[in-house]
Design a protein around this motif. Structure first.
Motif, PDB file in Angstrom:
ATOM      1  N   ASN A 150     110.723  79.941  25.219  1.00 46.01           N
ATOM      2  CA  ASN A 150     111.696  79.748  26.296  1.00 46.01           C
ATOM      3  C   ASN A 150     113.083  80.301  25.970  1.00 46.01           C
ATOM      4  O   ASN A 150     113.920  80.442  26.861  1.00 46.01           O
ATOM      5  CB  ASN A 150     111.802  78.240  26.622  1.00 46.01           C
ATOM      6  CG  ASN A 150     112.033  77.381  25.374  1.00 46.01           C
ATOM      7  OD1 ASN A 150     112.515  77.875  24.357  1.00 46.01           O
ATOM      8  ND2 ASN A 150     111.674  76.105  25.462  1.00 46.01           N
ATOM      9  N   HIS A 153     115.028  82.929  27.850  1.00 47.52           N
ATOM     10  CA  HIS A 153     115.068  82.714  29.301  1.00 47.52           C
ATOM     11  C   HIS A 153     116.072  81.655  29.746  1.00 47.52           C
ATOM     12  O   HIS A 153     116.429  81.595  30.916  1.00 47.52           O
ATOM     13  CB  HIS A 153     113.674  82.320  29.819  1.00 47.52           C
ATOM     14  CG  HIS A 153     112.655  83.388  29.608  1.00 47.52           C
ATOM     15  ND1 HIS A 153     112.557  84.483  30.436  1.00 47.52           N
ATOM     16  CD2 HIS A 153     111.727  83.554  28.643  1.00 47.52           C
ATOM     17  CE1 HIS A 153     111.583  85.272  30.002  1.00 47.52           C
ATOM     18  NE2 HIS A 153     111.061  84.729  28.914  1.00 47.52           N
ATOM     19  N   MET A 154     116.479  80.795  28.837  1.00 52.59           N
ATOM     20  CA  MET A 154     117.418  79.715  29.210  1.00 52.59           C
ATOM     21  C   MET A 154     118.181  79.255  27.967  1.00 52.59           C
ATOM     22  O   MET A 154     117.658  79.341  26.861  1.00 52.59           O
ATOM     23  CB  MET A 154     116.669  78.522  29.825  1.00 52.59           C
ATOM     24  CG  MET A 154     115.734  77.831  28.860  1.00 52.59           C
ATOM     25  SD  MET A 154     115.162  76.213  29.443  1.00 52.59           S
ATOM     26  CE  MET A 154     113.917  76.670  30.636  1.00 52.59           C
ATOM     27  N   ILE A 156     118.807  76.704  25.638  1.00 48.22           N
ATOM     28  CA  ILE A 156     118.201  75.432  25.246  1.00 48.22           C
ATOM     29  C   ILE A 156     119.302  74.457  24.832  1.00 48.22           C
ATOM     30  O   ILE A 156     120.197  74.814  24.059  1.00 48.22           O
ATOM     31  CB  ILE A 156     117.227  75.654  24.064  1.00 48.22           C
ATOM     32  CG1 ILE A 156     116.086  76.562  24.474  1.00 48.22           C
ATOM     33  CG2 ILE A 156     116.705  74.327  23.509  1.00 48.22           C
ATOM     34  CD1 ILE A 156     115.197  75.987  25.543  1.00 48.22           C
ATOM     35  N   GLY A 157     119.249  73.241  25.340  1.00 46.67           N
ATOM     36  CA  GLY A 157     120.245  72.234  24.981  1.00 46.67           C
ATOM     37  C   GLY A 157     119.644  70.849  24.999  1.00 46.67           C
ATOM     38  O   GLY A 157     118.505  70.657  25.444  1.00 46.67           O
ATOM     39  N   LEU A 281     116.672  85.247  34.670  1.00 53.00           N
ATOM     40  CA  LEU A 281     116.450  84.921  36.079  1.00 53.00           C
ATOM     41  C   LEU A 281     117.794  84.951  36.818  1.00 53.00           C
ATOM     42  O   LEU A 281     118.848  84.761  36.219  1.00 53.00           O
ATOM     43  CB  LEU A 281     115.801  83.538  36.195  1.00 53.00           C
ATOM     44  CG  LEU A 281     114.349  83.480  35.687  1.00 53.00           C
ATOM     45  CD1 LEU A 281     113.847  82.034  35.664  1.00 53.00           C
ATOM     46  CD2 LEU A 281     113.439  84.329  36.558  1.00 53.00           C
ATOM     47  N   LEU A 284     120.867  82.668  36.288  1.00 51.95           N
ATOM     48  CA  LEU A 284     121.566  82.690  34.998  1.00 51.95           C
ATOM     49  C   LEU A 284     122.158  84.062  34.667  1.00 51.95           C
ATOM     50  O   LEU A 284     122.742  84.234  33.594  1.00 51.95           O
ATOM     51  CB  LEU A 284     120.602  82.278  33.876  1.00 51.95           C
ATOM     52  CG  LEU A 284     120.195  80.809  33.853  1.00 51.95           C
ATOM     53  CD1 LEU A 284     119.166  80.560  32.748  1.00 51.95           C
ATOM     54  CD2 LEU A 284     121.413  79.901  33.654  1.00 51.95           C
ATOM     55  N   HIS A 328     122.971  76.291  33.854  1.00 52.52           N
ATOM     56  CA  HIS A 328     121.640  75.759  33.526  1.00 52.52           C
ATOM     57  C   HIS A 328     121.640  74.230  33.559  1.00 52.52           C
ATOM     58  O   HIS A 328     120.686  73.598  34.046  1.00 52.52           O
ATOM     59  CB  HIS A 328     121.204  76.259  32.150  1.00 52.52           C
ATOM     60  CG  HIS A 328     119.920  75.654  31.678  1.00 52.52           C
ATOM     61  ND1 HIS A 328     118.730  75.790  32.368  1.00 52.52           N
ATOM     62  CD2 HIS A 328     119.625  74.874  30.599  1.00 52.52           C
ATOM     63  CE1 HIS A 328     117.767  75.135  31.736  1.00 52.52           C
ATOM     64  NE2 HIS A 328     118.291  74.563  30.663  1.00 52.52           N
TER      65      HIS A 328
ATOM     66  N   GLN B 178     113.285  75.976  35.848  1.00 52.78           N
ATOM     67  CA  GLN B 178     112.424  77.049  35.346  1.00 52.78           C
ATOM     68  C   GLN B 178     111.028  76.486  35.129  1.00 52.78           C
ATOM     69  O   GLN B 178     110.848  75.528  34.373  1.00 52.78           O
ATOM     70  CB  GLN B 178     112.968  77.609  34.037  1.00 52.78           C
ATOM     71  CG  GLN B 178     114.185  78.486  34.221  1.00 52.78           C
ATOM     72  CD  GLN B 178     114.449  79.379  33.009  1.00 52.78           C
ATOM     73  OE1 GLN B 178     113.560  79.589  32.170  1.00 52.78           O
ATOM     74  NE2 GLN B 178     115.662  79.909  32.933  1.00 52.78           N
ATOM     75  N   TRP B 239     108.085  73.427  29.863  1.00 59.28           N
ATOM     76  CA  TRP B 239     108.638  74.727  29.471  1.00 59.28           C
ATOM     77  C   TRP B 239     109.893  74.592  28.627  1.00 59.28           C
ATOM     78  O   TRP B 239     110.162  75.400  27.754  1.00 59.28           O
ATOM     79  CB  TRP B 239     108.899  75.558  30.739  1.00 59.28           C
ATOM     80  CG  TRP B 239     109.610  76.863  30.597  1.00 59.28           C
ATOM     81  CD1 TRP B 239     110.741  77.236  31.256  1.00 59.28           C
ATOM     82  CD2 TRP B 239     109.249  78.003  29.789  1.00 59.28           C
ATOM     83  NE1 TRP B 239     111.110  78.513  30.908  1.00 59.28           N
ATOM     84  CE2 TRP B 239     110.215  79.000  30.008  1.00 59.28           C
ATOM     85  CE3 TRP B 239     108.209  78.248  28.885  1.00 59.28           C
ATOM     86  CZ2 TRP B 239     110.179  80.252  29.372  1.00 59.28           C
ATOM     87  CZ3 TRP B 239     108.163  79.484  28.243  1.00 59.28           C
ATOM     88  CH2 TRP B 239     109.139  80.466  28.489  1.00 59.28           C
ATOM     89  N   LEU B 244     114.060  71.048  21.310  1.00 57.73           N
ATOM     90  CA  LEU B 244     115.114  70.027  21.281  1.00 57.73           C
ATOM     91  C   LEU B 244     114.912  68.882  22.266  1.00 57.73           C
ATOM     92  O   LEU B 244     115.788  68.059  22.446  1.00 57.73           O
ATOM     93  CB  LEU B 244     116.496  70.676  21.469  1.00 57.73           C
ATOM     94  CG  LEU B 244     116.874  71.696  20.386  1.00 57.73           C
ATOM     95  CD1 LEU B 244     118.293  72.203  20.590  1.00 57.73           C
ATOM     96  CD2 LEU B 244     116.745  71.111  18.987  1.00 57.73           C
ATOM     97  N   PHE B 247     115.437  67.794  28.821  1.00 56.05           N
ATOM     98  CA  PHE B 247     116.844  68.020  29.191  1.00 56.05           C
ATOM     99  C   PHE B 247     116.945  67.988  30.715  1.00 56.05           C
ATOM    100  O   PHE B 247     117.112  66.926  31.301  1.00 56.05           O
ATOM    101  CB  PHE B 247     117.300  69.346  28.573  1.00 56.05           C
ATOM    102  CG  PHE B 247     118.738  69.697  28.786  1.00 56.05           C
ATOM    103  CD1 PHE B 247     119.740  68.789  28.509  1.00 56.05           C
ATOM    104  CD2 PHE B 247     119.105  70.969  29.239  1.00 56.05           C
ATOM    105  CE1 PHE B 247     121.074  69.122  28.703  1.00 56.05           C
ATOM    106  CE2 PHE B 247     120.430  71.310  29.439  1.00 56.05           C
ATOM    107  CZ  PHE B 247     121.417  70.384  29.170  1.00 56.05           C
TER     108      PHE B 247
END
Lengths: 418, 418
Positions: A150, A153-154, A156-157, A281, A284, A328, B178, B239, B244, B247
């Motif tokens: 992933n 594509h984004m 992550i958090g 995408l 974003l 996001h 997503q 996904w 982590l 979220f």
């Protein structure tokens, strides 16, 4: 943009963090003054509570600055943010007719105690630096699977803990936690042995929202930036993080620098994110330069010793901007509030001296660092002080963040209760 | 403990959720009254703001109840919590000499709008129900690896988003996010197709702390409990969650019931956690019965249809108590604040009709449910309403929580902006 000259002479020095072009927002107190809003200019602080009480700064009907946080100013929105910056620039510029009014409201930074500059509503930490994610992924999953599928594509958090965000200068007690060594069947409750720092930037949300934001809307909602050190217990994390992510490993403390550097001050230093390996995408996609060219360092000093620079890196190394992170963050409809703090994720550059954590610098503890003092380190020892600093370099001036420092105290230090 | 008789006759019914033994705390408004604290008694609400203004309830120098939250009462600490409960019990008991004072301050629950009963400081969600964790783990990792290795040693949890906690009755907009299907190489930004509920209890922290708490200290710090539905987008989660944790999948909304049922009201229903498969470390060991025997149900109603009961379970199915969760939460030194909300994790019992989520009930969508209306469901459809309810059964009375309901709105409903 050139230096804007101020009648506060220390603000015109090429190496001050706080020229008139900067005007960062903090909260200070002295023996005589309760905590209130202040603005750094050279080596002085402008007492905003007094400036407002005397009617010199008069933006709204309600008082905004005789408060120990900048949240109320943020709540006013971008038009007032701009009006304040314009008013401060006029008052402090060389030749200002108001110098005689402002001069009595300045006091040396050195005489003040600095506090948290905002009430943190909620804290989110990202993992949006590609070199950091690649380094950590390589250590834990091998180079073929370094980046999770992933990741490109984004941003992550994960949600962190606002209650544990502290201002630079606050001592950090080494955490206790469950540790499980590979050669034991069961965990033990012990002080962390792999306590680490993470060099990050923090973005402060200045406008509330309650639905998905575009990247442009998100960029507009950001008020400013701070340095951020997300203290991390790697051994607690290793045992706890599957399947729901880091929890107590990241809950001991997160330190931030005491001065909020506004988006407006950083505007001349905007820069683009790196080239995309796969297209993002639409929601974003980059719509303009939303990272900043900010040189960053982290240094470590054992008690009573001179600091050794651990790392030199730059905020432009991020793969995702804070605006992309905030966009996001809001996709699910998550309400965002004034005072929300978004950590960038650890900022590492491509080479070893640019790595933003001891985990990476010592490669999981296998490759100890030698400090300038001759001491070696894999992770942090008690009474080590870690200091982050950062600035954007202009032509003859810089937009600095000051420092973000914290000293490690023993796990047995108070207030340990049980 | 038997029923305590009240001069409010509806409070003496065997099937009211709110007998005098309960005295749950909420926030209400009417066309005439701004939101303020109220106490449920039978089918009436006692206006606490008025009771305080008239000096009938007079616990502290500062007003506590003409406020739209119970946080200020919680801040007063357990001695005042007990004093308030004793005073309310005396005022509302059959034969009270103060009935004539209180009677004018009662209004029908049916005439009031209920609001969030507290300001949620931070929200943490746990994963502390063994049957739920086993079901989910079996689906995703197979029966041999169902429970992660850490699961029997600590209550696994993650930080959620306080800003998204809403009161029962708030509509829930289906989230965008997503989604990545196994037969596509890249994700797409779409409305969630696997939007789910989770039947949980929420524990409310009533005392602040800034260091590790023992289990006994943690139990003492809990003020009360609510029903909690942690709406979850399973496809977004699948996904995003590596490495982590959850979220955006969990950030759309979390609904809670409007009445805080105090720990004191639940005291007669304390029960022990299940037998331990492996011993807990000392800092998490049970020191007494800290779960509660609370019958719980979840029901689903398509728009305009009668509800179908999806599940019947009990809070005693948890492997870890809220006190153990709070003790674990504080191990790292994480500061805990008044108003922190801890979700128990999904409460599933050992058999299929006791499962607390559609993910488990439909076994990942493979085994659709048939509702009493003849409709089938794998996950939630637009305009479905999910209603949680719960009560502890006493001898001739019950300590009820009311309901926790939410209706799913289209992903295209306002306020969708981009």
């Amino acid at each position: 943009m050139p230096l804007i000259h101020s009648w506060v002479t220390s603000a015109n020095s090429a190496d001050t963090d706080f020229p008139l072009n900067n005007l960062p927002y903090g909260v200070f107190s002295t023996d005589q003054l309760d905590p209130r809003c202040g603005v750094a200019i050279g080596d002085m602080i402008l007492d905003m509570g007094q400036a407002e009480a005397q009617g010199i700064i008069d933006l709204t009907d309600e008082p905004l600055f005789e408060l120990p946080f900048w949240n109320d100013l943020m709540e006013q929105g971008p038009a007032v943010w701009t009006a304040l910056r314009n008013r401060l620039t006029a008052l402090l510029s060389k030749g200002s007719k108001d110098q005689h009014l402002i001069e009595p409201l300045l006091l040396p930074v050195a005489d003040a105690t600095l506090h948290m500059p905002l009430v943190v509503s909620e804290f989110t930490d990202f993992y949006a630096g590609r070199h950091h994610a690649t380094n950590v992924g390589t250590m834990f999953r091998g180079p073929e699977n370094a980046l999770p599928p992933n990741w490109l594509h984004m941003p992550i958090g994960y949600n962190g803990r606002a209650s544990s965000v502290v201002v630079s200068g606050t001592d950090i007690r080494r955490p206790w936690g469950q540790l499980k060594s590979p050669d034991h069947d069961t965990p033990a409750f012990l002080p962390s042995r792999r306590f680490d720092m993470e060099l990050e930037m923090g973005a402060i949300v200045g406008m509330a929202s309650d639905g998905p934001l575009t990247v442009d809307q998100a960029d507009a909602a950001i008020f400013g930036y701070v340095l951020l050190n997300d203290w991390s217990a790697r051994d607690i994390q290793a045992w706890e993080y599957q399947p729901l992510g880091p929890f107590q490993a990241k809950a001991t403390a997160t330190s931030i620098s005491p001065w909020i550097v506004t988006k407006a001050a950083l505007d001349p230093f905007r820069t683009s994110t790196p080239e995309r390996e796969v297209p993002l995408l639409d929601h974003l996609k980059d719509t303009g330069p939303m990272l900043y060219d900010i040189d960053l360092t982290a240094a470590l000093a054992p008690e009573g010793q001179t600091p050794t620079t651990l790392t030199r890196t730059n905020y432009r190394e991020m793969y995702y901007s804070a605006a992309q992170q905030l966009a996001h963050h809001s996709t699910s409809g998550c309400p965002m509030n004034v005072g929300d703090l978004l950590g960038s994720g650890t900022i590492s550059g491509p080479t070893k001296p640019e790595r933003g954590s001891l985990l990476e610098l010592s490669w999981g503890g296998k490759d100890p660092l030698t400090l300038d003092t001759g001491d070696t380190r894999t992770f942090l020892e008690d009474r080590d002080t870690v200091t982050l600093s950062g600035h954007a370099q202009g032509d003859g001036y810089r937009i600095g963040f000051g420092t973000c420092a914290g000293r490690i105290m023993s796990a047995h230090a108070t207030p340990y209760r049980p």
